[in-house]
Design a protein around this motif. Structure first.
Motif, PDB file in Angstrom:
ATOM      1  N   ALA A  32       0.845  -1.268  -0.015  1.00  0.00           N
ATOM      2  CA  ALA A  32       0.006   0.088   0.139  1.00  0.00           C
ATOM      3  C   ALA A  32       0.775   1.278  -0.038  1.00  0.00           C
ATOM      4  CB  ALA A  32      -0.918  -0.118   1.394  1.00  0.00           C
ATOM      5  N   ASP A  33       0.519   2.182  -0.621  1.00  0.00           N
ATOM      6  CA  ASP A  33       1.197   3.505  -1.035  1.00  0.00           C
ATOM      7  C   ASP A  33       2.604   3.458  -1.109  1.00  0.00           C
ATOM      8  OD1 ASP A  33      -1.149   4.783  -0.083  1.00  0.00           O
ATOM      9  OD2 ASP A  33      -0.748   4.533   1.904  1.00  0.00           O
ATOM     10  N   ALA A  34       2.922   2.264  -2.150  1.00  0.00           N
ATOM     11  CA  ALA A  34       4.348   2.130  -2.470  1.00  0.00           C
ATOM     12  C   ALA A  34       5.004   3.340  -3.123  1.00  0.00           C
ATOM     13  CB  ALA A  34       4.559   0.763  -3.202  1.00  0.00           C
ATOM     14  N   PRO A  35       6.216   3.435  -2.870  1.00  0.00           N
ATOM     15  CA  PRO A  35       6.865   4.680  -3.815  1.00  0.00           C
ATOM     16  C   PRO A  35       7.010   4.211  -5.108  1.00  0.00           C
ATOM     17  CG  PRO A  35       8.517   3.381  -2.557  1.00  0.00           C
ATOM     18  CD  PRO A  35       6.967   3.072  -1.913  1.00  0.00           C
ATOM     19  N   ALA A  36       7.177   5.306  -5.781  1.00  0.00           N
ATOM     20  CA  ALA A  36       7.348   4.919  -7.539  1.00  0.00           C
ATOM     21  C   ALA A  36       8.635   5.291  -8.082  1.00  0.00           C
ATOM     22  CB  ALA A  36       6.273   5.630  -8.063  1.00  0.00           C
ATOM     23  N   ASP A  37       9.092   4.380  -9.017  1.00  0.00           N
ATOM     24  CA  ASP A  37      10.375   4.826  -9.948  1.00  0.00           C
ATOM     25  C   ASP A  37       9.871   5.800 -11.072  1.00  0.00           C
ATOM     26  OD1 ASP A  37      12.230   3.308  -8.933  1.00  0.00           O
ATOM     27  OD2 ASP A  37      10.843   1.248  -9.916  1.00  0.00           O
ATOM     28  N   GLU A  38      10.563   6.791 -10.976  1.00  0.00           N
ATOM     29  CA  GLU A  38      10.433   8.029 -11.988  1.00  0.00           C
ATOM     30  C   GLU A  38      11.286   7.747 -13.048  1.00  0.00           C
ATOM     31  OE1 GLU A  38       7.765  10.087 -11.394  1.00  0.00           O
ATOM     32  OE2 GLU A  38       7.551   9.146  -9.483  1.00  0.00           O
ATOM     33  N   VAL A  39      10.664   7.467 -14.186  1.00  0.00           N
ATOM     34  CA  VAL A  39      11.738   7.361 -15.333  1.00  0.00           C
ATOM     35  C   VAL A  39      11.351   8.265 -16.549  1.00  0.00           C
ATOM     36  CG1 VAL A  39      12.304   5.464 -17.337  1.00  0.00           C
ATOM     37  CG2 VAL A  39      11.748   4.790 -14.692  1.00  0.00           C
ATOM     38  N   ARG A  40      12.250   8.714 -17.280  1.00  0.00           N
ATOM     39  CA  ARG A  40      11.887   9.603 -18.440  1.00  0.00           C
ATOM     40  C   ARG A  40      11.988   8.555 -19.595  1.00  0.00           C
ATOM     41  NH1 ARG A  40      13.342  15.737 -19.624  1.00  0.00           N
ATOM     42  NH2 ARG A  40      11.633  15.797 -18.149  1.00  0.00           N
ATOM     43  N   VAL A  41      11.385   8.542 -20.522  1.00  0.00           N
ATOM     44  CA  VAL A  41      11.639   7.695 -21.986  1.00  0.00           C
ATOM     45  C   VAL A  41      11.498   8.647 -22.739  1.00  0.00           C
ATOM     46  CG1 VAL A  41      10.544   5.644 -20.811  1.00  0.00           C
ATOM     47  CG2 VAL A  41       9.268   6.816 -22.102  1.00  0.00           C
ATOM     48  N   MET A  42      12.008   8.244 -24.144  1.00  0.00           N
ATOM     49  CA  MET A  42      11.943   8.926 -25.323  1.00  0.00           C
ATOM     50  C   MET A  42      11.871   7.870 -26.610  1.00  0.00           C
ATOM     51  SD  MET A  42      15.394  10.682 -27.197  1.00  0.00           S
ATOM     52  CE  MET A  42      15.113  12.228 -26.505  1.00  0.00           C
ATOM     53  N   SER A  43      11.129   8.439 -27.670  1.00  0.00           N
ATOM     54  CA  SER A  43      10.792   7.888 -29.126  1.00  0.00           C
ATOM     55  C   SER A  43      11.580   8.878 -29.822  1.00  0.00           C
ATOM     56  CB  SER A  43       9.507   7.610 -29.086  1.00  0.00           C
ATOM     57  OG  SER A  43       9.485   6.892 -30.353  1.00  0.00           O
ATOM     58  N   PHE A  44      12.466   8.197 -30.679  1.00  0.00           N
ATOM     59  CA  PHE A  44      13.280   9.176 -31.711  1.00  0.00           C
ATOM     60  C   PHE A  44      13.505   8.326 -32.863  1.00  0.00           C
ATOM     61  CE2 PHE A  44      17.065  12.265 -31.517  1.00  0.00           C
ATOM     62  CZ  PHE A  44      16.693  12.876 -32.797  1.00  0.00           C
ATOM     63  N   ASN A  45      12.963   8.855 -33.983  1.00  0.00           N
ATOM     64  CA  ASN A  45      13.211   8.191 -35.218  1.00  0.00           C
ATOM     65  C   ASN A  45      14.372   9.116 -35.656  1.00  0.00           C
ATOM     66  OD1 ASN A  45      13.488   7.996 -38.097  1.00  0.00           O
ATOM     67  ND2 ASN A  45      11.198   7.355 -38.397  1.00  0.00           N
ATOM     68  N   ILE A  46      15.596   8.476 -35.822  1.00  0.00           N
ATOM     69  CA  ILE A  46      16.850   9.273 -36.085  1.00  0.00           C
ATOM     70  C   ILE A  46      17.254   9.295 -37.484  1.00  0.00           C
ATOM     71  CG2 ILE A  46      17.786   8.680 -33.960  1.00  0.00           C
ATOM     72  CD1 ILE A  46      19.703   6.819 -35.186  1.00  0.00           C
ATOM     73  N   HIS A  47      16.278   8.782 -38.569  1.00  0.00           N
ATOM     74  CA  HIS A  47      16.598   8.860 -39.905  1.00  0.00           C
ATOM     75  C   HIS A  47      17.875   8.746 -40.195  1.00  0.00           C
ATOM     76  CE1 HIS A  47      16.673  11.654 -43.651  1.00  0.00           C
ATOM     77  NE2 HIS A  47      15.974  10.670 -44.039  1.00  0.00           N
ATOM     78  N   HIS A  48      18.603   7.444 -39.800  1.00  0.00           N
ATOM     79  CA  HIS A  48      19.981   6.991 -39.928  1.00  0.00           C
ATOM     80  C   HIS A  48      21.020   7.912 -39.529  1.00  0.00           C
ATOM     81  CE1 HIS A  48      18.866   8.245 -43.873  1.00  0.00           C
ATOM     82  NE2 HIS A  48      20.341   8.866 -43.897  1.00  0.00           N
TER      83      HIS A  48
END
Length: 289
Positions: A32-48
């Motif tokens: 109950a009321d467990a802490p959370a992991d804060e994660v930043r994610v990205m999506s990126f089409n890098i066009h080679h």
């Protein structure tokens, strides 16, 4: 031909599906009321690694990723010894080394070496991660038969990532750019793969479809669109010069909460990268290592 995956500092554990099963067996009761992991994610089409004018500069891509502060990144249109357009570079390995990250690479196209070269020519997707990638697997998606303009081979790169004991399924894909019918078929297969996971899940990618497209309605039966949930439907990602459509996405399972999201303004590719800050409840379902 089957796609391949490669992972920096990979812990060999078998298939991604097996890791999901082992994680489920090791799951601890929710607190109950467990802490959370804060994660930043990205999506990126890098066009080679090239901008809209096809000027190659992989270092500029690396700087964009670095400046974003992202922890886990899904990359599309990644070359591996493909041709002179990317200097025959193994781009996923280069970026992972430059950013000091773990990585997995999936070849959706896998061809014989170019003349004078010894490495196979590959093109596909990649995942970079600050956290260990426990396992990865590329699921080649079925091509429908068309007499003209045949579909380029696409795939779903699946990885199990260990976020300090929290095992998360992270998916990265790049859907067909020509036909809604083909994308609907690909989405159906992606949902079938994702349904096998009992872990918190994130799906990122260039889906080549606007939010109102039927294939996007289909995929929302299994995922939540982060930008839509935050009221940012106008977060356009393509084309770079004057973006007028949203075709790049970060999607999550219902047990992940989106805190914030943004489109990054850059001209390093022909797509704009997107990032999201996600909150994943700390419910360790695996070992720390």
């Amino acid at each position: 031909m089957q796609g391949t995956t490669r992972t920096k500092r990979l812990i060999p554990t078998g298939t991604a599906a097996a890791m999901v099963a082992l994680s489920a067996l090791a799951a601890a009761p929710a607190q109950a009321d467990a802490p959370a992991d804060e994660v930043r994610v990205m999506s990126f089409n890098i066009h080679h690694g090239a901008d809209g004018a096809d000027n190659l500069d992989l270092e500029r891509i690396a700087r964009d990723i670095e400046a974003s502060g992202s922890d886990i990144i899904g990359l599309q249109e990644v070359d591996n010894h493909w041709s002179t357009r990317s200097d025959f570079e193994d781009q996923a390995a280069w970026l992972a080394d430059r950013l000091d990250m773990h990585y997995a690479y999936a070849a959706n196209l896998d061809r014989e070496p170019a003349e004078g070269q010894t490495e196979r020519r590959q093109y596909g997707t990649a995942i970079l991660s600050e956290y260990p990638i426990l396992d990865s697997e590329n699921h080649l998606l079925t091509n429908l038969e068309y007499a003209q303009r045949p579909t380029e081979q696409r795939g779903l790169l699946e990885a199990v990532i260990n976020i300090e004991g929290n095992h998360v399924s992270f998916y990265n894909t790049h859907l067909d750019h020509q036909r809604s019918e083909q994308r609907q078929s690909q989405v159906k297969e992606i949902l079938a793969v994702a349904e096998e996971s009992e872990l918190p899940s994130v799906l990122v990618g260039d889906l080549n479809a606007v939010p109102s497209a039927p294939e996007m309605q289909d995929i929302m039966t299994g995922f939540t669109d982060v930008f839509a949930a935050l009221g940012q439907d106008d977060a356009y990602t393509y084309p770079v010069e004057e973006p007028d459509r949203r075709i790049d996405y970060i999607l999550t399972s219902d047990d992940i909460e989106a805190e914030a999201a943004e489109v990054i303004d850059t001209t390093s590719s022909d797509h704009l990268p997107i990032v999201a800050d996600l909150s994943i409840e700390q419910n360790p379902n695996g070992l720390l290592k």
